[in-house]
Design a protein around this motif. Structure first.
Motif, PDB file in Angstrom:
ATOM      1  N   TYR A  76       0.833  -1.203   0.000  1.00 31.81           N
ATOM      2  CA  TYR A  76       0.000   0.000   0.000  1.00 31.81           C
ATOM      3  C   TYR A  76       0.867   1.252   0.000  1.00 31.81           C
ATOM      4  CZ  TYR A  76       1.020  -0.202   5.053  1.00 31.81           C
ATOM      5  OH  TYR A  76       1.639  -0.274   6.273  1.00 31.81           O
ATOM      6  N   LEU A  87      -2.571  -1.445  -2.855  1.00 32.74           N
ATOM      7  CA  LEU A  87      -2.217  -1.659  -4.252  1.00 32.74           C
ATOM      8  C   LEU A  87      -2.317  -3.115  -4.674  1.00 32.74           C
ATOM      9  CD1 LEU A  87       0.972   0.592  -4.433  1.00 32.74           C
ATOM     10  CD2 LEU A  87      -1.382   1.222  -4.992  1.00 32.74           C
ATOM     11  N   CYS A 108       6.375   1.649  -2.249  1.00 32.52           N
ATOM     12  CA  CYS A 108       5.217   1.372  -1.404  1.00 32.52           C
ATOM     13  C   CYS A 108       5.678   0.660  -0.138  1.00 32.52           C
ATOM     14  CB  CYS A 108       4.184   0.517  -2.152  1.00 32.52           C
ATOM     15  SG  CYS A 108       4.788  -1.126  -2.627  1.00 32.52           S
ATOM     16  N   GLU A 151      -0.523  -7.105 -12.444  1.00 32.83           N
ATOM     17  CA  GLU A 151      -0.887  -5.837 -11.830  1.00 32.83           C
ATOM     18  C   GLU A 151      -1.935  -5.078 -12.648  1.00 32.83           C
ATOM     19  OE1 GLU A 151       2.578  -3.587 -10.931  1.00 32.83           O
ATOM     20  OE2 GLU A 151       3.345  -5.056  -9.492  1.00 32.83           O
ATOM     21  N   TYR A 200      -9.182  -1.992  -1.535  1.00 33.09           N
ATOM     22  CA  TYR A 200      -8.553  -2.382  -2.791  1.00 33.09           C
ATOM     23  C   TYR A 200      -9.516  -2.274  -3.965  1.00 33.09           C
ATOM     24  CZ  TYR A 200      -6.128  -5.421  -6.153  1.00 33.09           C
ATOM     25  OH  TYR A 200      -5.518  -5.935  -7.281  1.00 33.09           O
TER      26      TYR A 200
END
Length: 248
Positions: A76, A87, A108, A151, A200
């Motif tokens: 995160y 994330l 992060c 991702e 999220y």
């Protein structure tokens, strides 16, 4: 960040990591002999993290690449107003730390969701060795490409207006990821809290609870606290792919 402790002998990990990203990164078929011995000294095993402990913080220098051997973690960033944006989540067999490739330290913060263990590969040393061992370089690019591709799931989910589709895409992706590391793709252990999952997916926790109940009523899932059993993979895929203008 805690110091590395024990050097892992990769030859001893061939069986235990047969379905792990460590195998794909460190044990390509073209590497052997002297190069394999060099890799033995490159990969290090870190002491386990307990739930809530940090693997690394945003801004940490000297980043490393990590392979999750057991457990799970979340990554995160902290926004200027102080809020946290999650994330991603990382499960056993996956790589963590690719955010450090930019060269300006970690981008992060990564935190253990449960007791977790991992192996560490310092990025500067890995980069230097990859340039000297073509087989390792090819494997590194292949594994990194797969992780970067994964991702893209997040922006795809956030682009969907229907909350049901967002959750279904997440569950289907997690199922595919578990299959990719040799785990049961139909039984998901959600180690993250419902609040973390809501963060999220850009939803509220009440919506997450309602969606799980709805999917269970439809016969797509069976939910038992943190354990989610996928009963109807085709039905889950249908929910994930439902157009935003479909109100049914």
């Amino acid at each position: 960040m805690y110091k590395s402790e024990k050097v892992v002998n990769l030859r001893e990990l061939r069986q235990s990591c047969a379905n792990c990203a460590l195998n794909q990164l460190c044990l390509p078929a073209s590497i052997g002999g002297e190069d394999l011995q060099r890799l033995d000294h490159l990969v290090q095993q870190r002491r386990p993290l307990e739930r809530g402990e940090l693997l690394y913080r945003e801004g940490d220098g000297n980043p490393s690449l990590f392979v999750v051997r057991s457990g799970s973690l979340k990554s995160y960033v902290t926004l200027p107003e102080g809020d946290v944006q999650i994330l991603g989540f990382h499960i056993a067999g996956e790589l963590v730390g690719l955010d450090g490739l930019a060269g300006n330290g970690n981008q992060c913060t990564t935190e253990a969701l449960e007791r977790s263990s991992m192996c560490e590969v310092p990025l500067d040393t890995l980069s230097e060795m990859a340039g000297q061992v073509p087989g390792l370089q090819r494997q590194l690019f292949r594994v990194m490409g797969r992780e970067f591709g994964r991702e893209f799931d997040h922006p795809v989910m956030m682009g969907r207006k229907q909350a049901m589709s967002r959750l279904a895409i997440f569950l289907r992706s997690l199922s595919d990821r578990r299959r990719g590391v040799g785990q049961d793709p139909h039984e998901l252990q959600l180690s993250m809290s419902r609040q973390d999952l809501a963060n999220y997916l850009g939803l509220v926790i009440e919506t997450i609870s309602r969606l799980f109940s709805r999917m269970q009523t439809l016969g797509v899932l069976k939910v038992d606290r943190r354990i989610v059993r996928i009963l109807d993979p085709v039905g889950l895929a249908t929910l994930a792919e439902k157009p935003d203008d479909d109100k049914g």
